[in-house]
Design a protein around this motif. Structure first.
Motif, short mmCIF file in Angstrom:
data_model
loop_
_atom_site.label_atom_id
_atom_site.label_comp_id
_atom_site.label_asym_id
_atom_site.label_seq_id
_atom_site.Cartn_x
_atom_site.Cartn_y
_atom_site.Cartn_z
N ALA A 157 28.81 5.09 20.84
CA ALA A 157 29.07 6.38 21.50
C ALA A 157 28.62 7.53 20.62
O ALA A 157 28.05 8.52 21.11
CB ALA A 157 30.56 6.50 21.83
N TRP A 158 28.85 7.42 19.32
CA TRP A 158 28.44 8.50 18.43
C TRP A 158 26.92 8.60 18.35
O TRP A 158 26.37 9.70 18.24
CB TRP A 158 29.04 8.29 17.05
N ARG A 159 26.23 7.45 18.43
CA ARG A 159 24.76 7.51 18.45
C ARG A 159 24.27 8.20 19.72
O ARG A 159 23.27 8.92 19.69
CB ARG A 159 24.19 6.10 18.34
N PHE A 172 25.70 9.89 30.16
CA PHE A 172 26.18 11.23 29.84
C PHE A 172 26.90 11.85 31.04
O PHE A 172 27.89 12.57 30.88
CB PHE A 172 25.01 12.12 29.42
N GLU A 173 26.43 11.55 32.25
CA GLU A 173 27.07 12.12 33.44
C GLU A 173 28.50 11.61 33.60
O GLU A 173 29.41 12.37 33.93
CB GLU A 173 26.24 11.76 34.68
N LEU A 174 28.71 10.32 33.34
CA LEU A 174 30.06 9.76 33.42
C LEU A 174 30.98 10.40 32.38
O LEU A 174 32.16 10.65 32.65
CB LEU A 174 30.01 8.25 33.22
N ALA A 175 30.44 10.68 31.20
CA ALA A 175 31.25 11.33 30.17
C ALA A 175 31.71 12.71 30.63
O ALA A 175 32.85 13.12 30.35
CB ALA A 175 30.45 11.44 28.87
N ALA A 192 38.07 8.60 24.99
CA ALA A 192 37.70 8.28 26.37
C ALA A 192 36.33 8.85 26.72
O ALA A 192 35.50 8.17 27.34
CB ALA A 192 38.77 8.82 27.32
N VAL A 193 36.08 10.09 26.33
CA VAL A 193 34.79 10.71 26.62
C VAL A 193 33.67 10.00 25.86
O VAL A 193 32.58 9.73 26.41
CB VAL A 193 34.84 12.21 26.28
N LEU A 194 33.91 9.68 24.61
CA LEU A 194 32.88 9.00 23.82
C LEU A 194 32.58 7.60 24.37
O LEU A 194 31.42 7.18 24.40
CB LEU A 194 33.31 8.92 22.36
N PHE A 195 33.62 6.89 24.79
CA PHE A 195 33.37 5.58 25.35
C PHE A 195 32.61 5.69 26.66
O PHE A 195 31.72 4.89 26.95
CB PHE A 195 34.68 4.83 25.57
N ALA A 196 32.95 6.68 27.50
CA ALA A 196 32.23 6.88 28.75
C ALA A 196 30.77 7.25 28.49
O ALA A 196 29.89 6.93 29.30
CB ALA A 196 32.91 7.96 29.59
N MET A 197 30.50 7.88 27.36
CA MET A 197 29.12 8.28 27.04
C MET A 197 28.23 7.06 26.83
O MET A 197 27.02 7.14 27.01
CB MET A 197 29.12 9.18 25.81
#
Length: 356
Positions: free
Chosen positions: A109-111, A274-277, A265-270
């Motif tokens: 996710a961070w990448r 990106f749209e899902l995040a 949660a946002v990072l995992f969705a990423m």
């Protein structure tokens, strides 16, 4: 027969009154001991909270079924332990696997965040600011995960891994709940007799306020967990169960809690796009707005209404003093502090009573 002279009654012994120096010395000694044993005192405060909840359940059983208090306390404790054990047996393996997936997905996710920062103009601007801050000794390297993830994983490890402390906490709480009048009476014996009745009323007020706060907070956490987990499931986000659980658990910390649950949660969705995040971030914003502006005011009408500014300051203060335990217990500690200051200092010392 000669009368014996009457023996005079012994003179009453004067009560020992400590001097100012002794009082200051005793106060300093108590403060030093409290600081040295702060972890024990915090655990005791947590046990008192659980004991109040157990006594409330026992009181309900007493009113509805006529069950005595001690059996009612034991029954409530047993029911709570069986419920937790049942949930753990039913959902534990799934939650454990989802936690492993969540922690393992954070580097990817961070990448994704780094790639977005390198491709978008906004991201490039933020990256330059981070590099400038790093050059000035302010920020962590861009290629590493932010410290918040280390804090989050450490927090989760502390919460779910300290099994021995949890068992000790529950054991102390059960003993307190079983013999609450004895412990209450012993504490009141430490208060001067002329103030004992007033201290008893303040203690009862503290117990009622903490009981209402715990009931309201428990309802708030359950609803936030359910709504967040359902929303993530509808969005098609994997690990919706564990992310909803994190949202509910961290919601015990006002203001800070939603960020602790929303960031992973946002990072995992990423990792899914990106749209899902963006949708996940909007979901957390909507849930927290509904919770803060609709749900919590309704709960606080029957629980405890605390000033938001003082709540944030209490989180910062108790967190800096006592770490994560101080953050979790900041709100009830603030509630106790407000009542004590109002009743003892404002009303009794200053004489400023609301009823005139």
């Amino acid at each position: 027969m000669t009368d014996r002279p009457a023996v005079p009654d012994p003179a009453p012994q004067p009560r020992l009154r400590p001097g100012p120096i002794a009082i200051v010395f005793a106060a300093a000694l108590l403060l030093a001991a409290a600081w040295q044993w702060s972890n024990v005192l915090l655990m005791g405060f947590g046990a008192i909270l659980i004991a109040i909840a157990l006594r409330a359940g026992a009181a309900l059983l007493n009113r509805r079924a006529g069950l005595a208090f001690k059996p009612g306390v034991l029954l409530c404790a047993l029911a709570a332990i069986l419920a937790v054990a049942g949930i753990a047996a039913w959902a534990g393996p799934s939650i454990s696997e989802q936690f492993r997936q969540l922690i393992g997905s954070l580097p990817d996710a961070w990448r994704q965040v780094e790639d977005w920062m390198g491709e978008s103009s906004v991201g490039q601007f933020l990256e330059r600011r981070m590099e400038n801050a790093q050059a000035g000794g302010g920020a962590a390297p861009t290629g590493s995960l932010p410290s918040v993830f280390g804090y989050l994983t450490g927090t989760l490890t502390t919460v779910f891994g300290s099994l021995a402390n949890l068992v000790l906490l529950v054991t102390v709480a059960i003993f307190l709940a079983l013999d609450a009048p004895m412990y209450r009476g012993g504490a009141l014996r430490l208060v001067p007799p002329f103030y004992r009745a007033r201290a008893a009323r303040i203690a009862d007020e503290l117990a009622r306020a903490l009981g209402r706060w715990m009931g309201g907070q428990a309802l708030d956490m359950v609803l936030v967990a359910l709504v967040t987990g359902l929303g993530l499931w509808l969005l098609g986000v994997p690990l919706a169960l564990v992310l909803g659980l994190i949202a509910g658990l961290t919601n015990i910390i006002p203001v800070v809690g939603p960020f602790l649950s929303g960031i992973p949660a946002v990072l995992f969705a990423m990792t899914q796009g990106f749209e899902l995040a963006i949708y996940v971030a909007l979901l957390f914003v909507v849930v927290q707005q509904l919770e803060g502006n609709l749900l919590m005011p309704l709960i606080q009408r029957f629980a405890a209404d605390l000033p938001p500014a003082l709540t944030v300051l209490a989180i910062l203060a108790f967190g800096s003093l006592f770490g994560f335990a101080g953050v979790v217990l900041a709100t009830p500690l603030l509630l106790v502090s407000i009542i004590l200051v109002k009743r003892i200092y404002v009303e009794d010392v200053l004489g400023d009573r609301e009823d005139g």
